[in-house]
Design an enzyme around this catalytic site. Structure first.
Site, PDB file in Angstrom:
ATOM      1  CG  ASP A  76      -0.278  -0.008   2.680  1.00 25.63           C
ATOM      2  OD1 ASP A  76       0.660  -0.526   2.764  1.00 25.63           O
ATOM      3  OD2 ASP A  76      -0.749   0.655   3.454  1.00 25.63           O
ATOM      4  CD  GLU A 141       4.028   0.860   7.287  1.00 24.61           C
ATOM      5  OE1 GLU A 141       4.634   1.182   8.191  1.00 24.61           O
ATOM      6  OE2 GLU A 141       3.722   1.943   6.417  1.00 24.61           O
TER       7      GLU A 141
END
Ligand SMILES: [Zn+2]
Length: 395
Positions: A76, A141
């Site tokens: 991500d 994250e």
């Protein structure tokens, strides 16, 4: 079959997936396509929790006879910001003057691309290491980090996965590849203090109780004295006031309430619990002080609320892991990396509960910025470092 030995090609495929947290954006599918031909078994569990978006994650394992190394990271990325401000579109993976542009180029699709290239080269040259390699890749994250690494570790461990060491591919180098390995991280706690006073006329303060004076008294006690002077492996613990809010539009009114928030990054002289106890102690003692509240009989009336979960401090002591990585970096880049515990928190704080963990990736200069980019030469160098590390660690 062509193996994914070229880190730039791997990275371009990943950048072209717009995987802004919590969107998968095709990034895990792209990873799967790279890992399958290398003999990895792949799972893509999705985790959910009330109040947060579902997030898809990936766990891939290539099993062998020997120790088990886990590479951890995230696909991500943070939002692109003002897209028009980018020199090249943020999901284009355009190459300009030897640099690849794109959101996630250094944080941290680049690190993943290099690690996969390193494994592919090892497989091509030697048929793969004598041991197991797994990739633990989260899509959460940069977001709330709730449906990501923590749950993925629990999920894998509950299926019997055990790791001997972990390498996190976050960008760790401040200036040049080879500057810095992270061998630990400071802990982090945050809280908000609210002081309730009594509203009144600024000309008649004795009829009111100014909460700003009370809050100053408490904040003073948080800032002085300093918590410690630092330790062998860590810089001094530090408290930063992050808000100081009164929200009073009038100059002739003493407000009824004042709040302040703070964040503490702390070293291994403390645990989250001992530091929280210290904070409570300081506030309780300070609440009766007269410096800013002359003539007040009653102590400052306040409320302290701890925010988020604490992040715990940790330090990795594992010579085999640290020496293999530092040695590989020295051999490829000529630099002796600093073993550091500086900076913010990372998912390594969760991994440390399962196995020794270190972090080494690209140069972090452009992470989260407009025009995030990585020199192709640096991708090649990091791939060689990872390759050397695989050879040395599996030895
Ligand atoms: Zn990152």
């Amino acid at each position: 079959m062509k193996l994914p030995t070229d880190p730039a090609e791997n990275l371009a495929a990943l950048i072209r997936c717009p995987s802004v947290t919590p969107a998968e954006g095709g990034a895990l599918t792209a990873l799967e396509a790279m890992l399958k031909p290398l003999g990895f078994a792949i799972d893509r569990p999705t985790f959910s929790e009330d109040g947060t978006p579902d997030v898809e994650n990936l766990y891939a394992r290539r099993s062998g006879n020997g120790p088990h190394l886990m590479f951890a990271g995230h696909t991500d990325v943070v939002p692109v910001g003002d897209e028009a401000a980018w020199k090249h579109p943020p999901f284009s993976a355009a190459v300009d003057k030897g640099e690849m542009y794109g959101r996630g180029a250094v944080d941290m699709k680049g690190g993943i691309a290099c690690f996969i290239a390193a494994v592919a080269r090892h497989v091509e040259a030697h048929g793969g290491p004598k041991g197991s390699i797994s990739l633990l890749i989260t899509g959460d994250e940069e977001g709330p980090s709730i449906n990501g690494t923590v749950k993925l570790l629990e999920w894998a461990a509950s299926r019997g996965e055990k790791w001997d060491a972990s390498l996190v591919g976050e960008p760790t180098n401040p200036d040049a590849l080879g500057d810095m390995i992270k061998i630990g991280r400071r802990g982090s706690i945050s809280a908000t203090i609210t002081v309730n006073g009594r509203q009144g006329h600024a000309a008649y303060p004795h009829l009111a109780d100014n909460p700003v004076r009370g809050l100053m008294t408490l904040v003073d006690a948080l800032l002085n004295p300093v918590f410690d002077k630092g330790t062998k492996d860590f810089q001094p613990s530090n408290l930063e006031l992050t808000t100081f809010d009164v929200g009073n539009p009038a100059t002739n009114v003493i407000p009824a309430k004042a709040t302040a928030s703070f964040n503490i990054r702390f070293n291994d002289s403390w645990t989250a619990e001992t530091l929280q106890a210290e904070i409570h102690n300081r506030l309780d003692k300070a609440s009766g002080r007269k410096k800013y509240r002359k003539g007040r009989k009653e102590p400052v009336e306040f409320e302290l609320v701890w925010r988020d979960r604490p992040s715990h401090v940790f330090l990795t002591r594992n010579d085999k892991l640290i020496d293999a990585l530092a040695g590989s970096i020295k051999r490829v880049t000529g630099r002796k990396p600093k073993l550091s515990t500086t900076g913010g928190t990372s998912d390594a704080r969760f991994i440390k509960d399962y196995c020794p963990v270190v972090e080494f990736g690209l140069v972090g200069k452009t992470m989260h910025m407009v025009d995030e980019r990585v020199p192709l030469a640096e991708l090649e160098q990091l791939t060689q470092v990872y390759q050397q590390f695989l050879a040395d660690w599996f030895g």
